[in-house]
Design an enzyme around this catalytic site. Structure first.
Site, PDB file in Angstrom:
ATOM      1  N   ASP A 143      41.213  19.330  18.815  1.00 19.86           N
ATOM      2  CA  ASP A 143      42.041  20.091  19.404  1.00 19.86           C
ATOM      3  C   ASP A 143      41.480  21.478  18.577  1.00 19.86           C
ATOM      4  O   ASP A 143      41.607  22.204  20.355  1.00 19.86           O
ATOM      5  CB  ASP A 143      43.406  19.766  18.530  1.00 19.86           C
ATOM      6  CG  ASP A 143      44.040  21.140  19.406  1.00 19.86           C
ATOM      7  OD1 ASP A 143      45.105  20.681  20.670  1.00 19.86           O
ATOM      8  OD2 ASP A 143      44.544  22.271  18.891  1.00 19.86           O
ATOM      9  N   CYS A 171      45.977  21.494  23.535  1.00 23.53           N
ATOM     10  CA  CYS A 171      45.253  20.145  23.600  1.00 23.53           C
ATOM     11  C   CYS A 171      45.355  19.817  23.650  1.00 23.53           C
ATOM     12  O   CYS A 171      44.854  18.251  24.889  1.00 23.53           O
ATOM     13  CB  CYS A 171      43.662  20.977  23.178  1.00 23.53           C
ATOM     14  SG  CYS A 171      43.128  22.824  24.456  1.00 23.53           S
ATOM     15  N   ASP A 172      45.277  18.776  23.245  1.00 20.58           N
ATOM     16  CA  ASP A 172      46.167  17.139  22.379  1.00 20.58           C
ATOM     17  C   ASP A 172      47.000  16.699  23.514  1.00 20.58           C
ATOM     18  O   ASP A 172      47.032  15.895  24.064  1.00 20.58           O
ATOM     19  CB  ASP A 172      46.089  17.214  21.111  1.00 20.58           C
ATOM     20  CG  ASP A 172      44.693  17.303  20.164  1.00 20.58           C
ATOM     21  OD1 ASP A 172      43.676  16.212  20.828  1.00 20.58           O
ATOM     22  OD2 ASP A 172      44.703  16.784  19.310  1.00 20.58           O
ATOM     23  N   LEU A 173      47.638  17.673  24.070  1.00 14.39           N
ATOM     24  CA  LEU A 173      49.529  16.795  24.030  1.00 14.39           C
ATOM     25  C   LEU A 173      48.917  17.320  25.448  1.00 14.39           C
ATOM     26  O   LEU A 173      49.360  16.632  26.568  1.00 14.39           O
ATOM     27  CB  LEU A 173      50.470  17.750  23.678  1.00 14.39           C
ATOM     28  CG  LEU A 173      50.542  17.797  21.614  1.00 14.39           C
ATOM     29  CD1 LEU A 173      51.862  18.880  21.405  1.00 14.39           C
ATOM     30  CD2 LEU A 173      52.017  16.731  21.699  1.00 14.39           C
ATOM     31  N   GLY A 176      46.376  14.222  26.775  1.00 14.10           N
ATOM     32  CA  GLY A 176      47.799  13.401  26.820  1.00 14.10           C
ATOM     33  C   GLY A 176      48.389  13.388  28.506  1.00 14.10           C
ATOM     34  O   GLY A 176      49.004  12.182  28.387  1.00 14.10           O
TER      35      GLY A 176
END
Length: 398
Positions: A143, A171-173, A176
C-alpha cells in the site's frame, strides 16, 4: 447491533480465495458479507501471514476484520495431489480471487487461461501491485509503496512538511473495492454470455483512480499540485480549524455558505471585507482568513461552534478521536459496529460493510475461521472419500 443471520444477495455464489494481507482479503470479505460462500485457501500449518500479526494470536483483530464469514481450507497446490484438488476446486466455483505477484499463477500453470479451459464460466480476479504486464509486473506491491509512486503522498501533508501517507491503507482497501465492482460486472455479463473473464486491478491504478480533480487539472495545465494540509484546493474556508478544545472542519464551500458562516461566527463584517468578498479573494488571502477565523474559534469549544454552524446550515463537524467516533450518536444510530457470537471469543465486534440494501442482508454471520477448519467438509463436497482425505493429510497436502 447484532450480526445478520440472513443469507445475503450473493447466496449461491462460490468464491475461491487465494489472497493474503489486505487488498485481496478485503475484496473477498465484501463478497462474503454479501452472502457468497468464500473458500479461503491457505498453506498447511501456516495460513495467511496476517494470522501472525499483532500479538500473534491466530484470530487477532487484524485477521478477524477481513476474514469473517469465510471458510478455511488448507492445501499445498504445488504438490501433484494438491494440484488435482485445486483444479477440482476451480471447476466448482464461480469466482477466483488472488493477489500474488502478477507472474506467480502463470508460472504454476494455474493462471487465467489455464483455469478458463477447465471452467469457462470462471471469473478470475487478479489484484496486483502494479498490473499484470508492463515493466513493473514482477515488482511486489504494498500500500505505502503505491501511495508514493501513485502521487497520493505528494499531495498529502502540510505545505511546509514532507510527503505523507494517508492514515489508512487506502490503496489496499480501494483495490479490494474495485475488485468487487469488476467481479460483479463480470458476473452480470456472464448472465448474458455464459462465459467468465479476467478482472485486473492494481494498487497503482487505484492510487491514480483516486487522484480525481488533481490529475484532471495536471493533465490540462501541467502545473504541479502542492500539499494543502487539511485545506480544500479550490474553496475557502473549507478546511480544519483549531478551537478551544480540539479541531473543527468547516465546509463553507460556496458564497452563500461563506456568508452564513460569517454571520454564525458573529462576524458579518467579513462579508464585505475586500480580502474575503469572493472565493478568489479568500484563496488569495487564505493566511489572513485562517488567522481571523481561528481567533474567533479559539474562544469556544468545538461543540459550541458545531451547534452554531448547524443552526446556520453550514456543513461542519468535529475532528474525532476513535473514542469520540465510536461514541458519535450518528455512528451508533447507523449500527456500524455489529457483534457476532464465537464459542471461544464470546461477542466479537466488527465494523460492517457500509452498504445497506432494502430487501437483502449484508452482514457479519461468523468470525474468521481457524486454520483449515473447513478442509474436510469442502473436500467431501468435491467427492473425496474419508480415506483419501486422510491420505492427503498424512502427506501434508492439506
Amino acid at each position: 447491533m447484532s450480526a445478520s443471520n440472513a443469507s445475503g444477495p450473493l447466496q449461491g455464489l462460490r468464491v475461491l480465495d487465494l489472497t493474503e494481507h489486505m487488498a485481496g482479503p478485503f475484496c473477498t470479505m465484501i463478497l462474503a458479507d454479501m452472502g457468497a460462500e468464500v473458500l479461503k485457501l491457505e498453506r498447511p500449518g501456516k495460513g495467511d501471514s496476517s494470522r501472525a500479526m499483532g500479538d500473534g494470536a491466530e484470530l487477532n483483530p487484524f485477521f478477524r476484520y477481513i476474514n469473517r464469514n469465510k471458510k478455511s481450507v488448507t492445501l499445498d497446490y504445488k504438490a501433484a495431489a494438491g494440484r488435482e484438488v485445486f483444479l477440482r476446486l476451480a471447476r466448482s466455483v464461480d469466482v477466483l480471487v488472488e493477489n500474488y505477484r502478477a507472474t506467480v499463477m502463470e508460472r504454476a500453470k494455474l493462471g487465467y487461461e489455464a483455469l478458463a479451459a477447465e471452467n469457462p464460466r470462471l471469473i478470475y480476479a487478479q489484484l496486483s501491485g502494479f498490473g499484470p504486464d508492463g515493466p513493473y509486473r514482477d515488482k511486489g506491491g504494498l500500500d505505502l509503496i503505491a501511495q508514493g509512486i501513485g502521487g497520493l503522498m505528494h499531495v498529502t501533508g502540510e505545505p511546509d512538511g514532507p510527503p505523507t501517507s494517508v492514515g489508512q491503507p487506502i490503496c489496499d482497501l480501494g483495490t479490494g473495492m474495485w475488485g468487487v465492482q469488476g467481479i460483479l460486472a463480470a458476473l452480470y455479463e456472464r448472465e448474458r454470455t455464459g462465459r467468465g473473464q479476467k478482472v485486473d486491478c492494481s494498487l497503482l491504478e487505484t492510487a491514480l483512480g483516486f487522484s480525481g480533480w488533481t490529475s484532471a487539472a495536471w493533465l490540462v495545465d501541467g502545473r504541479e499540485p502542492t500539499r494543502q494540509g487539511a485545506r480544500h484546493r479550490q474553496n475557502a474556508p473549507y478546511q480544519r480549524f483549531a478551537t478551544q478544545d480540539g479541531y473543527l472542519m468547516i465546509g463553507a464551500a460556496t458564497q452563500e455558505l461563506w456568508e452564513r458562516c460569517a454571520r454564525a461566527l458573529g462576524r458579518p463584517d467579513w462579508i464585505d471585507d475586500a480580502r474575503f468578498r469572493r472565493n478568489a479573494d479568500r484563496l488569495q488571502h487564505r493566511d489572513a482568513l485562517e488567522r481571523e477565523l481561528e481567533r474567533v474559534l479559539a474562544t469556544r469549544p468545538t461543540a459550541h461552534w458545531v451547534a452554531a454552524l448547524d443552526a446556520a446550515g453550514v456543513p461542519s463537524g468535529p475532528v474525532n478521536t476513535y473514542g469520540q467516533l465510536f461514541a458519535d450518536p450518528q455512528v451508533r444510530h447507523l449500527g456500524m459496529v455489529v457483534h457476532v457470537e464465537d464459542p471461544a471469543l464470546g461477542q466479537v465486534p466488527h465494523v460492517r460493510v457500509p452498504v445497506r440494501l432494502s430487501r437483502s442482508s449484508v452482514g457479519v454471520r461468523s468470525v474468521a475461521p481457524k486454520l483449515g477448519a473447513h478442509t474436510t467438509a469442502v473436500l467431501g463436497q468435491l467427492g473425496y472419500a474419508d480415506g483419501e482425505i486422510a491420505a492427503l493429510r498424512r502427506d501434508r497436502v492439506v
